[in-house]
Design a protein around this motif. Structure first.
Motif, PDB file in Angstrom:
ATOM      1  N   LEU A  80       8.231  13.713  -6.181  1.00 31.48           N
ATOM      2  CA  LEU A  80       9.085  14.887  -6.265  1.00 31.48           C
ATOM      3  C   LEU A  80      10.254  14.675  -5.312  1.00 31.48           C
ATOM      4  O   LEU A  80      10.062  14.383  -4.134  1.00 31.48           O
ATOM      5  N   ASP A  81      11.472  14.797  -5.827  1.00 30.69           N
ATOM      6  CA  ASP A  81      12.651  14.656  -4.976  1.00 30.69           C
ATOM      7  C   ASP A  81      12.730  15.838  -4.024  1.00 30.69           C
ATOM      8  O   ASP A  81      12.707  16.994  -4.437  1.00 30.69           O
ATOM      9  N   GLY A  82      12.840  15.508  -2.729  1.00 32.08           N
ATOM     10  CA  GLY A  82      12.966  16.542  -1.712  1.00 32.08           C
ATOM     11  C   GLY A  82      14.416  16.916  -1.503  1.00 32.08           C
ATOM     12  O   GLY A  82      15.336  16.209  -1.930  1.00 32.08           O
ATOM     13  N   PRO A  83      14.682  18.031  -0.804  1.00 34.68           N
ATOM     14  CA  PRO A  83      16.051  18.494  -0.571  1.00 34.68           C
ATOM     15  C   PRO A  83      16.853  17.546   0.328  1.00 34.68           C
ATOM     16  O   PRO A  83      18.076  17.554   0.290  1.00 34.68           O
ATOM     17  N   ASP A  84      16.160  16.719   1.107  1.00 34.61           N
ATOM     18  CA  ASP A  84      16.835  15.805   2.029  1.00 34.61           C
ATOM     19  C   ASP A  84      17.074  14.427   1.419  1.00 34.61           C
ATOM     20  O   ASP A  84      17.500  13.505   2.113  1.00 34.61           O
ATOM     21  N   GLY A  85      16.776  14.269   0.135  1.00 33.70           N
ATOM     22  CA  GLY A  85      16.976  12.986  -0.535  1.00 33.70           C
ATOM     23  C   GLY A  85      15.755  12.092  -0.514  1.00 33.70           C
ATOM     24  O   GLY A  85      15.722  11.063  -1.180  1.00 33.70           O
ATOM     25  N   ASN A  86      14.738  12.443   0.259  1.00 35.16           N
ATOM     26  CA  ASN A  86      13.493  11.679   0.280  1.00 35.16           C
ATOM     27  C   ASN A  86      12.625  12.067  -0.906  1.00 35.16           C
ATOM     28  O   ASN A  86      12.840  13.104  -1.538  1.00 35.16           O
ATOM     29  N   VAL A  87      11.636  11.238  -1.191  1.00 32.86           N
ATOM     30  CA  VAL A  87      10.712  11.516  -2.276  1.00 32.86           C
ATOM     31  C   VAL A  87       9.358  11.863  -1.683  1.00 32.86           C
ATOM     32  O   VAL A  87       8.840  11.150  -0.824  1.00 32.86           O
ATOM     33  N   VAL A  88       8.794  12.972  -2.114  1.00 27.04           N
ATOM     34  CA  VAL A  88       7.445  13.361  -1.726  1.00 27.04           C
ATOM     35  C   VAL A  88       6.513  12.773  -2.780  1.00 27.04           C
ATOM     36  O   VAL A  88       6.656  13.045  -3.972  1.00 27.04           O
ATOM     37  N   VAL A  89       5.580  11.938  -2.325  1.00 27.83           N
ATOM     38  CA  VAL A  89       4.702  11.212  -3.231  1.00 27.83           C
ATOM     39  C   VAL A  89       3.352  11.920  -3.323  1.00 27.83           C
ATOM     40  O   VAL A  89       2.755  12.271  -2.302  1.00 27.83           O
ATOM     41  N   LYS A  90       2.886  12.110  -4.548  1.00 23.35           N
ATOM     42  CA  LYS A  90       1.557  12.668  -4.762  1.00 23.35           C
ATOM     43  C   LYS A  90       0.602  11.494  -4.969  1.00 23.35           C
ATOM     44  O   LYS A  90       0.808  10.676  -5.879  1.00 23.35           O
ATOM     45  N   ILE A  91      -0.425  11.410  -4.092  1.00 27.99           N
ATOM     46  CA  ILE A  91      -1.360  10.281  -4.124  1.00 27.99           C
ATOM     47  C   ILE A  91      -2.783  10.793  -4.290  1.00 27.99           C
ATOM     48  O   ILE A  91      -3.225  11.665  -3.538  1.00 27.99           O
ATOM     49  N   ASP A  92      -3.494  10.244  -5.266  1.00 33.57           N
ATOM     50  CA  ASP A  92      -4.930  10.475  -5.393  1.00 33.57           C
ATOM     51  C   ASP A  92      -5.585   9.478  -4.443  1.00 33.57           C
ATOM     52  O   ASP A  92      -5.643   8.281  -4.720  1.00 33.57           O
ATOM     53  N   ASP A  93      -6.048   9.965  -3.291  1.00 35.38           N
ATOM     54  CA  ASP A  93      -6.546   9.071  -2.243  1.00 35.38           C
ATOM     55  C   ASP A  93      -8.040   8.771  -2.346  1.00 35.38           C
ATOM     56  O   ASP A  93      -8.689   8.434  -1.351  1.00 35.38           O
ATOM     57  N   ASP A  94      -8.582   8.838  -3.547  1.00 37.79           N
ATOM     58  CA  ASP A  94      -9.950   8.374  -3.778  1.00 37.79           C
ATOM     59  C   ASP A  94      -9.964   6.864  -3.538  1.00 37.79           C
ATOM     60  O   ASP A  94      -9.126   6.143  -4.090  1.00 37.79           O
ATOM     61  N   THR A  95     -10.901   6.378  -2.744  1.00 38.21           N
ATOM     62  CA  THR A  95     -10.925   4.956  -2.387  1.00 38.21           C
ATOM     63  C   THR A  95     -11.124   4.047  -3.603  1.00 38.21           C
ATOM     64  O   THR A  95     -10.728   2.886  -3.561  1.00 38.21           O
ATOM     65  N   GLY A  96     -11.678   4.562  -4.671  1.00 35.27           N
ATOM     66  CA  GLY A  96     -11.840   3.766  -5.890  1.00 35.27           C
ATOM     67  C   GLY A  96     -10.515   3.299  -6.462  1.00 35.27           C
ATOM     68  O   GLY A  96     -10.451   2.277  -7.161  1.00 35.27           O
ATOM     69  N   ASN A  97      -9.443   4.020  -6.167  1.00 32.83           N
ATOM     70  CA  ASN A  97      -8.112   3.636  -6.654  1.00 32.83           C
ATOM     71  C   ASN A  97      -7.595   2.364  -5.985  1.00 32.83           C
ATOM     72  O   ASN A  97      -6.667   1.735  -6.493  1.00 32.83           O
ATOM     73  N   LEU A  98      -8.151   1.989  -4.840  1.00 35.81           N
ATOM     74  CA  LEU A  98      -7.703   0.782  -4.135  1.00 35.81           C
ATOM     75  C   LEU A  98      -8.331  -0.491  -4.694  1.00 35.81           C
ATOM     76  O   LEU A  98      -7.745  -1.578  -4.583  1.00 35.81           O
ATOM     77  N   LYS A  99      -9.497  -0.374  -5.307  1.00 38.50           N
ATOM     78  CA  LYS A  99     -10.220  -1.553  -5.797  1.00 38.50           C
ATOM     79  C   LYS A  99      -9.377  -2.337  -6.806  1.00 38.50           C
ATOM     80  O   LYS A  99      -8.817  -1.774  -7.739  1.00 38.50           O
ATOM     81  N   GLY A 100      -9.249  -3.648  -6.553  1.00 35.16           N
ATOM     82  CA  GLY A 100      -8.499  -4.531  -7.447  1.00 35.16           C
ATOM     83  C   GLY A 100      -7.007  -4.590  -7.142  1.00 35.16           C
ATOM     84  O   GLY A 100      -6.282  -5.372  -7.750  1.00 35.16           O
ATOM     85  N   LYS A 101      -6.537  -3.777  -6.200  1.00 32.00           N
ATOM     86  CA  LYS A 101      -5.119  -3.774  -5.833  1.00 32.00           C
ATOM     87  C   LYS A 101      -4.847  -4.841  -4.774  1.00 32.00           C
ATOM     88  O   LYS A 101      -5.737  -5.233  -4.025  1.00 32.00           O
ATOM     89  N   GLU A 102      -3.593  -5.284  -4.692  1.00 30.25           N
ATOM     90  CA  GLU A 102      -3.214  -6.330  -3.738  1.00 30.25           C
ATOM     91  C   GLU A 102      -2.383  -5.773  -2.593  1.00 30.25           C
ATOM     92  O   GLU A 102      -1.599  -4.837  -2.783  1.00 30.25           O
ATOM     93  N   LEU A 103      -2.565  -6.390  -1.427  1.00 33.15           N
ATOM     94  CA  LEU A 103      -1.795  -6.085  -0.223  1.00 33.15           C
ATOM     95  C   LEU A 103      -1.468  -7.385   0.496  1.00 33.15           C
ATOM     96  O   LEU A 103      -2.210  -8.363   0.380  1.00 33.15           O
ATOM     97  N   ASN A 104      -0.400  -7.378   1.271  1.00 31.38           N
ATOM     98  CA  ASN A 104      -0.146  -8.463   2.208  1.00 31.38           C
ATOM     99  C   ASN A 104      -0.774  -8.049   3.531  1.00 31.38           C
ATOM    100  O   ASN A 104      -0.464  -6.970   4.060  1.00 31.38           O
ATOM    101  N   VAL A 105      -1.661  -8.893   4.047  1.00 34.30           N
ATOM    102  CA  VAL A 105      -2.420  -8.589   5.255  1.00 34.30           C
ATOM    103  C   VAL A 105      -2.158  -9.679   6.284  1.00 34.30           C
ATOM    104  O   VAL A 105      -2.207 -10.869   5.963  1.00 34.30           O
ATOM    105  N   TYR A 106      -1.900  -9.258   7.524  1.00 34.62           N
ATOM    106  CA  TYR A 106      -1.602 -10.183   8.621  1.00 34.62           C
ATOM    107  C   TYR A 106      -2.879 -10.480   9.407  1.00 34.62           C
ATOM    108  O   TYR A 106      -3.534  -9.570   9.902  1.00 34.62           O
ATOM    109  N   PHE A 107      -3.240 -11.770   9.495  1.00 34.05           N
ATOM    110  CA  PHE A 107      -4.405 -12.199  10.255  1.00 34.05           C
ATOM    111  C   PHE A 107      -3.961 -12.614  11.650  1.00 34.05           C
ATOM    112  O   PHE A 107      -2.956 -13.309  11.805  1.00 34.05           O
ATOM    113  N   HIS A 108      -4.732 -12.216  12.651  1.00 35.18           N
ATOM    114  CA  HIS A 108      -4.446 -12.610  14.030  1.00 35.18           C
ATOM    115  C   HIS A 108      -5.752 -12.907  14.754  1.00 35.18           C
ATOM    116  O   HIS A 108      -6.820 -12.455  14.344  1.00 35.18           O
ATOM    117  N   LYS A 109      -5.638 -13.664  15.829  1.00 28.26           N
ATOM    118  CA  LYS A 109      -6.809 -14.005  16.636  1.00 28.26           C
ATOM    119  C   LYS A 109      -7.040 -12.907  17.665  1.00 28.26           C
ATOM    120  O   LYS A 109      -6.119 -12.407  18.276  1.00 28.26           O
TER     121      LYS A 109
END
Length: 172
Positions: A80-109
């Motif tokens: 949803l476009d906000g009055p300040d030009g930003n977008v308000v994102v609606k997210i279904d934050d059920d953890t099942g939605n993350l399965k199979g998705k890709e991310l870039n992850v930084y490994f450190h010691k």
């Protein structure tokens, strides 16, 4: 005469730096009243996770766990476009939605162990609210690396400490 079973490599790579990983599972938890999200990855053992603690901004909006969903392109249902030009994102934050998705992850010691930095970066993708190109991915990787340098590497609350090599004598 004897036999010896030689295990073939699992393909698990713990080299310091960026890795594009596929999420195998995610679960919410609570540690002494602090809410967090644990994320597991394909081809890595159960004891290797990326833990992201909930962070709430001055506007009352949680952003750290939300960023994982955003960067994984997971659960995004509407914008949803906000009055300040930003977008308000609606997210279904059920953890099942993350399965199979890709991310870039930084490994450190961290001592003898390799850890996944809690700041991740997106891969290149387009969805209903935004599009991440290579330069966007590099931007978010750079922000995560700065966080690592300032807050994790030296564990000095953001003060970058350089070793003093100006003295000739080394005390033993």
């Amino acid at each position: 005469m004897r036999t010896l079973t030689v295990r073939k490599g699992s393909g698990t790579n713990y080299v310091h730096g960026w890795h594009t990983l596929t999420i195998s599972n995610a679960k919410y938890g609570d540690y002494n009243g602090a809410k967090f999200l644990d994320v597991w990855f394909d081809n890595y053992p159960e004891n290797f996770t990326m833990r992201v603690y909930e962070k709430v901004g001055t506007d009352g909006e949680e952003f750290a766990i939300g960023q994982v969903f955003r960067f994984a392109n997971a659960g995004i249902t509407d914008g949803l476009d906000g009055p300040d030009g930003n977008v308000v994102v609606k997210i279904d934050d059920d953890t099942g939605n993350l399965k199979g998705k890709e991310l870039n992850v930084y490994f450190h010691k961290d001592g003898d162990y390799t850890r996944a930095l809690k700041q991740c970066a997106p891969t290149e993708f387009k969805n209903v609210i935004e599009e991440f190109h290579e330069n966007d991915v590099e931007y978010w990787k750079g922000r995560a690396e700065r966080y690592y340098t300032d807050y994790v590497l030296n564990k000095t609350n953001g003060t970058h400490v350089e070793a003093d090599t100006s003295k000739e004598e080394i005390p033993f």
